[in-house]
Write a protein that holds these residues in place. Structure first.
Motif, PDB file in Angstrom:
ATOM      1  N   ALA A  84       0.832  -1.206   0.000  1.00  0.00           N
ATOM      2  CA  ALA A  84       0.000   0.000   0.000  1.00  0.00           C
ATOM      3  C   ALA A  84       0.865   1.253   0.000  1.00  0.00           C
ATOM      4  O   ALA A  84       0.534   2.249  -0.664  1.00  0.00           O
ATOM      5  CB  ALA A  84      -0.932  -0.007   1.210  1.00  0.00           C
ATOM      6  N   ALA A  85       1.973   1.224   0.715  1.00  0.00           N
ATOM      7  CA  ALA A  85       2.887   2.372   0.741  1.00  0.00           C
ATOM      8  C   ALA A  85       3.517   2.585  -0.638  1.00  0.00           C
ATOM      9  O   ALA A  85       3.642   3.715  -1.102  1.00  0.00           O
ATOM     10  CB  ALA A  85       3.972   2.161   1.792  1.00  0.00           C
ATOM     11  N   ARG A  86       3.903   1.501  -1.309  1.00  0.00           N
ATOM     12  CA  ARG A  86       4.480   1.613  -2.656  1.00  0.00           C
ATOM     13  C   ARG A  86       3.463   2.145  -3.660  1.00  0.00           C
ATOM     14  O   ARG A  86       3.801   2.916  -4.551  1.00  0.00           O
ATOM     15  CB  ARG A  86       4.967   0.241  -3.141  1.00  0.00           C
ATOM     16  CG  ARG A  86       6.315  -0.160  -2.658  1.00  0.00           C
ATOM     17  CD  ARG A  86       6.823  -1.382  -3.407  1.00  0.00           C
ATOM     18  NE  ARG A  86       5.883  -2.482  -3.458  1.00  0.00           N
ATOM     19  CZ  ARG A  86       5.793  -3.446  -2.539  1.00  0.00           C
ATOM     20  NH1 ARG A  86       6.581  -3.429  -1.493  1.00  0.00           N
ATOM     21  NH2 ARG A  86       4.908  -4.428  -2.679  1.00  0.00           N
ATOM     22  N   ASP A  87       2.226   1.729  -3.509  1.00  0.00           N
ATOM     23  CA  ASP A  87       1.174   2.118  -4.450  1.00  0.00           C
ATOM     24  C   ASP A  87       0.630   3.515  -4.199  1.00  0.00           C
ATOM     25  O   ASP A  87      -0.177   4.008  -4.990  1.00  0.00           O
ATOM     26  CB  ASP A  87       0.016   1.120  -4.397  1.00  0.00           C
ATOM     27  CG  ASP A  87       0.403  -0.254  -4.918  1.00  0.00           C
ATOM     28  OD1 ASP A  87       1.452  -0.359  -5.586  1.00  0.00           O
ATOM     29  OD2 ASP A  87      -0.338  -1.214  -4.638  1.00  0.00           O
ATOM     30  N   ALA A  88       1.044   4.143  -3.127  1.00  0.00           N
ATOM     31  CA  ALA A  88       0.492   5.450  -2.750  1.00  0.00           C
ATOM     32  C   ALA A  88       0.834   6.547  -3.753  1.00  0.00           C
ATOM     33  O   ALA A  88       0.084   7.497  -3.908  1.00  0.00           O
ATOM     34  CB  ALA A  88       0.978   5.849  -1.361  1.00  0.00           C
ATOM     35  N   GLY A  89       1.948   6.445  -4.394  1.00  0.00           N
ATOM     36  CA  GLY A  89       2.341   7.473  -5.354  1.00  0.00           C
ATOM     37  C   GLY A  89       3.190   8.553  -4.716  1.00  0.00           C
ATOM     38  O   GLY A  89       3.239   8.691  -3.498  1.00  0.00           O
ATOM     39  N   PRO A  90       3.853   9.342  -5.541  1.00  0.00           N
ATOM     40  CA  PRO A  90       4.807  10.334  -5.039  1.00  0.00           C
ATOM     41  C   PRO A  90       4.158  11.493  -4.278  1.00  0.00           C
ATOM     42  O   PRO A  90       4.801  12.121  -3.452  1.00  0.00           O
ATOM     43  CB  PRO A  90       5.505  10.838  -6.303  1.00  0.00           C
ATOM     44  CG  PRO A  90       4.561  10.528  -7.407  1.00  0.00           C
ATOM     45  CD  PRO A  90       3.795   9.309  -6.995  1.00  0.00           C
ATOM     46  N   LYS A 111       3.401  11.334   0.448  1.00  0.00           N
ATOM     47  CA  LYS A 111       4.559  10.932   1.250  1.00  0.00           C
ATOM     48  C   LYS A 111       4.201  10.672   2.708  1.00  0.00           C
ATOM     49  O   LYS A 111       4.715   9.730   3.306  1.00  0.00           O
ATOM     50  CB  LYS A 111       5.657  11.975   1.149  1.00  0.00           C
ATOM     51  CG  LYS A 111       6.290  12.000  -0.220  1.00  0.00           C
ATOM     52  CD  LYS A 111       7.428  12.957  -0.300  1.00  0.00           C
ATOM     53  CE  LYS A 111       7.980  12.908  -1.711  1.00  0.00           C
ATOM     54  NZ  LYS A 111       9.118  13.728  -1.921  1.00  0.00           N
ATOM     55  N   LEU A 112       3.342  11.487   3.301  1.00  0.00           N
ATOM     56  CA  LEU A 112       2.950  11.255   4.695  1.00  0.00           C
ATOM     57  C   LEU A 112       2.192   9.940   4.838  1.00  0.00           C
ATOM     58  O   LEU A 112       2.426   9.170   5.764  1.00  0.00           O
ATOM     59  CB  LEU A 112       2.088  12.407   5.217  1.00  0.00           C
ATOM     60  CG  LEU A 112       2.821  13.699   5.536  1.00  0.00           C
ATOM     61  CD1 LEU A 112       1.834  14.798   5.872  1.00  0.00           C
ATOM     62  CD2 LEU A 112       3.780  13.487   6.688  1.00  0.00           C
ATOM     63  N   TYR A 113       1.293   9.704   3.919  1.00  0.00           N
ATOM     64  CA  TYR A 113       0.501   8.472   3.907  1.00  0.00           C
ATOM     65  C   TYR A 113       1.427   7.264   3.836  1.00  0.00           C
ATOM     66  O   TYR A 113       1.348   6.348   4.657  1.00  0.00           O
ATOM     67  CB  TYR A 113      -0.439   8.522   2.703  1.00  0.00           C
ATOM     68  CG  TYR A 113      -1.289   7.308   2.472  1.00  0.00           C
ATOM     69  CD1 TYR A 113      -2.534   7.178   3.076  1.00  0.00           C
ATOM     70  CD2 TYR A 113      -0.870   6.296   1.608  1.00  0.00           C
ATOM     71  CE1 TYR A 113      -3.333   6.073   2.841  1.00  0.00           C
ATOM     72  CE2 TYR A 113      -1.660   5.190   1.372  1.00  0.00           C
ATOM     73  CZ  TYR A 113      -2.892   5.080   1.992  1.00  0.00           C
ATOM     74  OH  TYR A 113      -3.682   3.988   1.758  1.00  0.00           O
ATOM     75  N   ALA A 114       2.310   7.268   2.857  1.00  0.00           N
ATOM     76  CA  ALA A 114       3.246   6.157   2.676  1.00  0.00           C
ATOM     77  C   ALA A 114       4.184   6.026   3.871  1.00  0.00           C
ATOM     78  O   ALA A 114       4.512   4.908   4.290  1.00  0.00           O
ATOM     79  CB  ALA A 114       4.052   6.347   1.392  1.00  0.00           C
ATOM     80  N   GLY A 115       4.601   7.145   4.441  1.00  0.00           N
ATOM     81  CA  GLY A 115       5.493   7.115   5.591  1.00  0.00           C
ATOM     82  C   GLY A 115       4.869   6.446   6.803  1.00  0.00           C
ATOM     83  O   GLY A 115       5.530   5.683   7.518  1.00  0.00           O
ATOM     84  N   VAL A 116       3.597   6.729   7.045  1.00  0.00           N
ATOM     85  CA  VAL A 116       2.901   6.106   8.169  1.00  0.00           C
ATOM     86  C   VAL A 116       2.822   4.598   7.961  1.00  0.00           C
ATOM     87  O   VAL A 116       3.075   3.817   8.881  1.00  0.00           O
ATOM     88  CB  VAL A 116       1.486   6.708   8.351  1.00  0.00           C
ATOM     89  CG1 VAL A 116       0.641   5.875   9.292  1.00  0.00           C
ATOM     90  CG2 VAL A 116       1.574   8.139   8.847  1.00  0.00           C
ATOM     91  N   LEU A 117       2.497   4.182   6.748  1.00  0.00           N
ATOM     92  CA  LEU A 117       2.391   2.751   6.468  1.00  0.00           C
ATOM     93  C   LEU A 117       3.744   2.054   6.562  1.00  0.00           C
ATOM     94  O   LEU A 117       3.847   0.950   7.095  1.00  0.00           O
ATOM     95  CB  LEU A 117       1.759   2.525   5.097  1.00  0.00           C
ATOM     96  CG  LEU A 117       0.324   3.041   4.950  1.00  0.00           C
ATOM     97  CD1 LEU A 117      -0.177   2.803   3.534  1.00  0.00           C
ATOM     98  CD2 LEU A 117      -0.597   2.416   5.970  1.00  0.00           C
ATOM     99  N   GLN A 118       4.796   2.722   6.069  1.00  0.00           N
ATOM    100  CA  GLN A 118       6.145   2.147   6.166  1.00  0.00           C
ATOM    101  C   GLN A 118       6.585   2.022   7.623  1.00  0.00           C
ATOM    102  O   GLN A 118       7.203   1.034   8.009  1.00  0.00           O
ATOM    103  CB  GLN A 118       7.150   3.001   5.390  1.00  0.00           C
ATOM    104  CG  GLN A 118       7.115   2.773   3.917  1.00  0.00           C
ATOM    105  CD  GLN A 118       7.639   1.396   3.527  1.00  0.00           C
ATOM    106  OE1 GLN A 118       8.032   0.584   4.345  1.00  0.00           O
ATOM    107  NE2 GLN A 118       7.613   1.128   2.248  1.00  0.00           N
TER     108      GLN A 118
END
Length: 94
Positions: A64-70, A73-80
């Motif tokens: 989900a973090a990879r698929d979030a898109g550039p 970043k905050l969204y992907a960071g929380v998931l990572q």
């Protein structure tokens, strides 16, 4: 009723997705993410296949973090962050 991997993981996964969405709006979710990861490890840790369940959970968060898109970043960071915290906890099941 027979529990499935998807049925066990999905509620935990969706709670973290919700927290990631809140982070994008400016909400400080750090404590909530830590609490949710601890809750997930506690809930899934009682299953006979806890290691596999948690590994699948981490894989889902990373995907989900990879698929979030550039632009998310905050969204992907929380998931990572949640994925890495859970990965540390998986080592307890070795």
């Amino acid at each position: 009723m027979k529990n499935t991997v998807v049925g066990l993981i999905t509620p935990h996964f969706l709670r973290l997705i919700d927290l990631a969405n809140q982070a994008e709006t400016g909400v400080n979710v750090d404590w909530h993410v830590r609490n949710q990861v601890a809750s997930t490890v506690e809930d899934l840790g009682h299953q006979y296949n806890a290691r596999e369940l948690l590994s699948a959970f981490v894989d889902g968060l990373e995907a989900a973090a990879r698929d979030a898109g550039p632009g998310r970043k905050l969204y992907a960071g929380v998931l990572q962050k949640a994925a890495s915290m859970t990965s540390v906890e998986i080592k307890r099941f070795d």
